[in-house]
Design a protein around this motif. Structure first.
Motif, PDB file in Angstrom:
ATOM      1  N   SER A 156       0.877  -1.172   0.000  1.00 41.34           N
ATOM      2  CA  SER A 156       0.000   0.000   0.000  1.00 41.34           C
ATOM      3  C   SER A 156       0.909   1.215   0.000  1.00 41.34           C
ATOM      4  N   ILE A 157       0.831   2.041  -1.050  1.00 42.06           N
ATOM      5  CA  ILE A 157       1.677   3.224  -1.172  1.00 42.06           C
ATOM      6  C   ILE A 157       0.802   4.460  -1.015  1.00 42.06           C
ATOM      7  N   VAL A 158       1.040   5.214   0.042  1.00 39.15           N
ATOM      8  CA  VAL A 158       0.219   6.378   0.376  1.00 39.15           C
ATOM      9  C   VAL A 158       0.970   7.645  -0.018  1.00 39.15           C
ATOM     10  N   ARG A 159       0.319   8.472  -0.848  1.00 42.52           N
ATOM     11  CA  ARG A 159       0.938   9.718  -1.326  1.00 42.52           C
ATOM     12  C   ARG A 159       0.101  10.916  -0.846  1.00 42.52           C
ATOM     13  N   PRO A 160       0.440  11.479   0.305  1.00 46.62           N
ATOM     14  CA  PRO A 160      -0.343  12.597   0.839  1.00 46.62           C
ATOM     15  C   PRO A 160       0.004  13.922   0.180  1.00 46.62           C
ATOM     16  N   THR A 161      -0.923  14.874   0.330  1.00 53.37           N
ATOM     17  CA  THR A 161      -0.683  16.239  -0.129  1.00 53.37           C
ATOM     18  C   THR A 161       0.070  16.993   0.962  1.00 53.37           C
ATOM     19  N   ALA A 162      -0.053  18.299   1.019  1.00 53.75           N
ATOM     20  CA  ALA A 162       0.742  19.117   1.937  1.00 53.75           C
ATOM     21  C   ALA A 162       0.329  18.886   3.384  1.00 53.75           C
ATOM     22  N   PHE A 163       1.336  18.871   4.277  1.00 52.83           N
ATOM     23  CA  PHE A 163       1.112  18.720   5.706  1.00 52.83           C
ATOM     24  C   PHE A 163       0.863  20.084   6.357  1.00 52.83           C
ATOM     25  N   PHE A 164       0.118  20.089   7.438  1.00 57.07           N
ATOM     26  CA  PHE A 164      -0.131  21.327   8.170  1.00 57.07           C
ATOM     27  C   PHE A 164       1.191  22.005   8.553  1.00 57.07           C
ATOM     28  N   LYS A 165       2.159  21.211   9.026  1.00 58.37           N
ATOM     29  CA  LYS A 165       3.416  21.802   9.499  1.00 58.37           C
ATOM     30  C   LYS A 165       4.169  22.477   8.360  1.00 58.37           C
ATOM     31  N   SER A 166       3.959  22.009   7.136  1.00 58.42           N
ATOM     32  CA  SER A 166       4.643  22.616   5.994  1.00 58.42           C
ATOM     33  C   SER A 166       4.039  23.959   5.622  1.00 58.42           C
ATOM     34  N   LEU A 167       2.835  24.229   6.098  1.00 55.32           N
ATOM     35  CA  LEU A 167       2.109  25.443   5.709  1.00 55.32           C
ATOM     36  C   LEU A 167       1.971  26.447   6.851  1.00 55.32           C
ATOM     37  N   ASP A 214      -7.414  -2.859   5.747  1.00 51.41           N
ATOM     38  CA  ASP A 214      -8.416  -2.566   4.710  1.00 51.41           C
ATOM     39  C   ASP A 214      -7.923  -3.099   3.369  1.00 51.41           C
ATOM     40  N   THR A 215      -8.485  -4.204   2.935  1.00 48.89           N
ATOM     41  CA  THR A 215      -7.999  -4.854   1.714  1.00 48.89           C
ATOM     42  C   THR A 215      -8.268  -4.021   0.462  1.00 48.89           C
ATOM     43  N   THR A 216      -9.200  -3.072   0.533  1.00 50.74           N
ATOM     44  CA  THR A 216      -9.446  -2.209  -0.627  1.00 50.74           C
ATOM     45  C   THR A 216      -8.279  -1.252  -0.848  1.00 50.74           C
ATOM     46  N   ARG A 217      -7.399  -1.142   0.117  1.00 46.85           N
ATOM     47  CA  ARG A 217      -6.225  -0.279   0.003  1.00 46.85           C
ATOM     48  C   ARG A 217      -4.941  -1.071  -0.208  1.00 46.85           C
ATOM     49  N   HIS A 218      -5.077  -2.350  -0.514  1.00 49.19           N
ATOM     50  CA  HIS A 218      -3.912  -3.184  -0.771  1.00 49.19           C
ATOM     51  C   HIS A 218      -3.586  -3.190  -2.268  1.00 49.19           C
ATOM     52  N   ASN A 219      -2.300  -3.221  -2.564  1.00 49.16           N
ATOM     53  CA  ASN A 219      -1.812  -3.215  -3.938  1.00 49.16           C
ATOM     54  C   ASN A 219      -2.357  -2.019  -4.723  1.00 49.16           C
ATOM     55  N   ARG A 220      -2.332  -0.857  -4.049  1.00 45.50           N
ATOM     56  CA  ARG A 220      -2.808   0.372  -4.678  1.00 45.50           C
ATOM     57  C   ARG A 220      -1.906   1.543  -4.303  1.00 45.50           C
ATOM     58  N   VAL A 221      -1.756   2.463  -5.250  1.00 44.05           N
ATOM     59  CA  VAL A 221      -1.148   3.764  -4.961  1.00 44.05           C
ATOM     60  C   VAL A 221      -2.285   4.683  -4.546  1.00 44.05           C
ATOM     61  N   LEU A 222      -2.148   5.298  -3.377  1.00 44.99           N
ATOM     62  CA  LEU A 222      -3.261   5.998  -2.744  1.00 44.99           C
ATOM     63  C   LEU A 222      -2.931   7.470  -2.489  1.00 44.99           C
ATOM     64  N   PRO A 223      -3.266   8.353  -3.444  1.00 44.71           N
ATOM     65  CA  PRO A 223      -3.143   9.788  -3.149  1.00 44.71           C
ATOM     66  C   PRO A 223      -4.209  10.171  -2.137  1.00 44.71           C
ATOM     67  N   ILE A 224      -3.873  11.093  -1.226  1.00 44.30           N
ATOM     68  CA  ILE A 224      -4.850  11.462  -0.206  1.00 44.30           C
ATOM     69  C   ILE A 224      -4.610  12.886   0.286  1.00 44.30           C
ATOM     70  N   GLY A 225      -5.705  13.595   0.477  1.00 46.89           N
ATOM     71  CA  GLY A 225      -5.651  14.938   1.036  1.00 46.89           C
ATOM     72  C   GLY A 225      -6.577  15.052   2.216  1.00 46.89           C
ATOM     73  N   GLY A 226      -6.586  16.224   2.842  1.00 46.41           N
ATOM     74  CA  GLY A 226      -7.477  16.470   3.957  1.00 46.41           C
ATOM     75  C   GLY A 226      -8.860  16.871   3.488  1.00 46.41           C
ATOM     76  N   PRO A 227      -9.749  17.219   4.428  1.00 49.99           N
ATOM     77  CA  PRO A 227     -11.140  17.539   4.093  1.00 49.99           C
ATOM     78  C   PRO A 227     -11.270  18.893   3.414  1.00 49.99           C
ATOM     79  N   GLY A 228     -12.361  19.065   2.689  1.00 50.31           N
ATOM     80  CA  GLY A 228     -12.667  20.371   2.100  1.00 50.31           C
ATOM     81  C   GLY A 228     -12.061  20.567   0.733  1.00 50.31           C
ATOM     82  N   ASN A 229     -12.220  21.788   0.231  1.00 48.39           N
ATOM     83  CA  ASN A 229     -11.742  22.141  -1.097  1.00 48.39           C
ATOM     84  C   ASN A 229     -10.238  22.419  -1.087  1.00 48.39           C
ATOM     85  N   ALA A 230      -9.641  22.360  -2.269  1.00 48.04           N
ATOM     86  CA  ALA A 230      -8.233  22.742  -2.406  1.00 48.04           C
ATOM     87  C   ALA A 230      -8.068  24.223  -2.088  1.00 48.04           C
ATOM     88  N   GLN A 231      -6.906  24.583  -1.536  1.00 47.34           N
ATOM     89  CA  GLN A 231      -6.642  25.960  -1.129  1.00 47.34           C
ATOM     90  C   GLN A 231      -5.348  26.465  -1.761  1.00 47.34           C
TER      91      GLN A 231
END
Length: 331
Positions: free
Chosen positions: A153-164, A206-223
């Motif tokens: 499972s490869i998780v690719r998050p967007t920007a972290f709070f600490k980075s902003l 969570d097997t639905t997240r196995h063998n998948r590249v998973l981009p993920i962001g926080g809640p709400g619209n892009a800022q």
């Protein structure tokens, strides 16, 4: 709902803010966690060997030494999954290839030998458009993991709070909020350590997240950065004030440091850090649509409930700390 089974987790990168949050999330989900890292790091973290958290064991060793991982980490014991939040601290080429690539290779090889069936890897969404050494190093290991035969499972998050959050203090002091260009060149879906940690921990079962590249962001619209600044000023009850920095200034800095780095090697690393800064100043942290050649906020999944504006409010009240380390861009 059937409860998730209790699994035995071998954890890397547990001393960083996201790593610590992930350990807490794994324990909340009922798993047994064995954290592995350098003595100099675990001794300064909340998961110190002298006072480990309930459900957590801390083992000291060296991820750059394959024998140490096997001898001091796995110790011939069975594990159900490896979870890695480990990452290079600077992103410079030597650091990136040593940690983001080679150290992970060492762990993967040890895990295969030990018969561990699954690995959850914290990567980064910016590897979609690799222009920097740390992105290439991360991608190289991603490819190896995918081809390894393990469940992954490869998780690719967007920007972290600490980075902003680097401009909270300067705005508090009455200074303008700094933006590159007009402040709308980029956008992201900021994600908190805790929300990302819950997502990472859920990948274990969570097997639905196995063998998948998973981009993920926080809640709400892009800022955009400008919108982030406006939120900060609103919390302070002040009219927004921005200072625009031309991207061309970064290009000049990179060119000068790059030239000097041929004579003074430490300046070559400074040039690379400036290139990293330029990347984040000009590229959005969202899913990249290669066919359309654009970033797509609607295609960037969201998770969790923590918002950046709430984090800003906590920072202003002194209820949250800023542990950016090398994530700092503005001071």
């Amino acid at each position: 709902m059937t409860p998730s089974p209790s699994l035995r987790v071998f954890m890397l990168g547990a001393t960083g803010t996201i790593g610590r949050a992930t350990v807490r999330a794994l324990v909340r989900q009922g798993h047994e966690v064995v954290c592995f890292g350098r003595a100099s790091r675990v001794g300064r973290a909340s998961i110190a060997p002298s006072a480990p958290e309930p459900g957590v064991t801390v083992r000291v060793g060296d991820v750059s030494d394959a024998a140490s991982i096997t001898r001091d980490g796995f110790k011939g014991e069975p594990f159900d999954v490896v979870v890695s939040c480990m990452a290079s601290r600077t992103g410079t080429p030597r650091d990136a290839w040593a940690i983001d690539h080679q150290a992970h290779l060492n762990v993967l090889q040890a895990a295969q030998t030990a018969g561990v069936p699954h690995m959850v890897l914290l990567s980064a969404i910016c590897v979609q458009k690799p222009l920097l050494a740390f992105q290439e190093a991360k991608l190289a290991f991603e490819r190896t993991l995918i081809d390894s035969g393990l469940t992954w499972s490869i998780v690719r998050p967007t920007a972290f709070f600490k980075s902003l959050s680097g401009q909270v203090e300067r705005v508090q002091k009455g200074k303008p909020f700094l933006v590159f260009g007009d402040g709308t060149l980029t956008s992201c879906k900021p994600i908190s350590d805790d929300d990302l940690a819950e997502f990472l921990a859920s990948c274990v079962t969570d097997t639905t997240r196995h063998n998948r590249v998973l981009p993920i962001g926080g809640p709400g619209n892009a800022q955009t950065p400008r919108q982030q600044g406006e939120q900060l000023f609103a919390l302070l009850g002040r009219e927004p004030r921005f200072k625009q920095i031309p991207v061309a200034l970064l290009d000049v800095i990179i060119a000068v440091l790059g030239a000097l780095g041929r004579v003074v090697p430490p300046l070559a690393d400074k040039a690379q850090l400036a290139r990293i800064g330029r990347y984040y100043a000009t590229e959005s942290m969202l899913v990249w649509d290669d066919a359309a050649q654009r970033y797509d906020a609607s295609a960037t999944p969201s998770t969790g409930q923590d918002t950046l504006v709430d984090f800003f409010a906590k920072r202003l009240r002194g209820d949250a700390t800023d542990d950016r380390g090398e994530h700092a861009v503005f001071q």
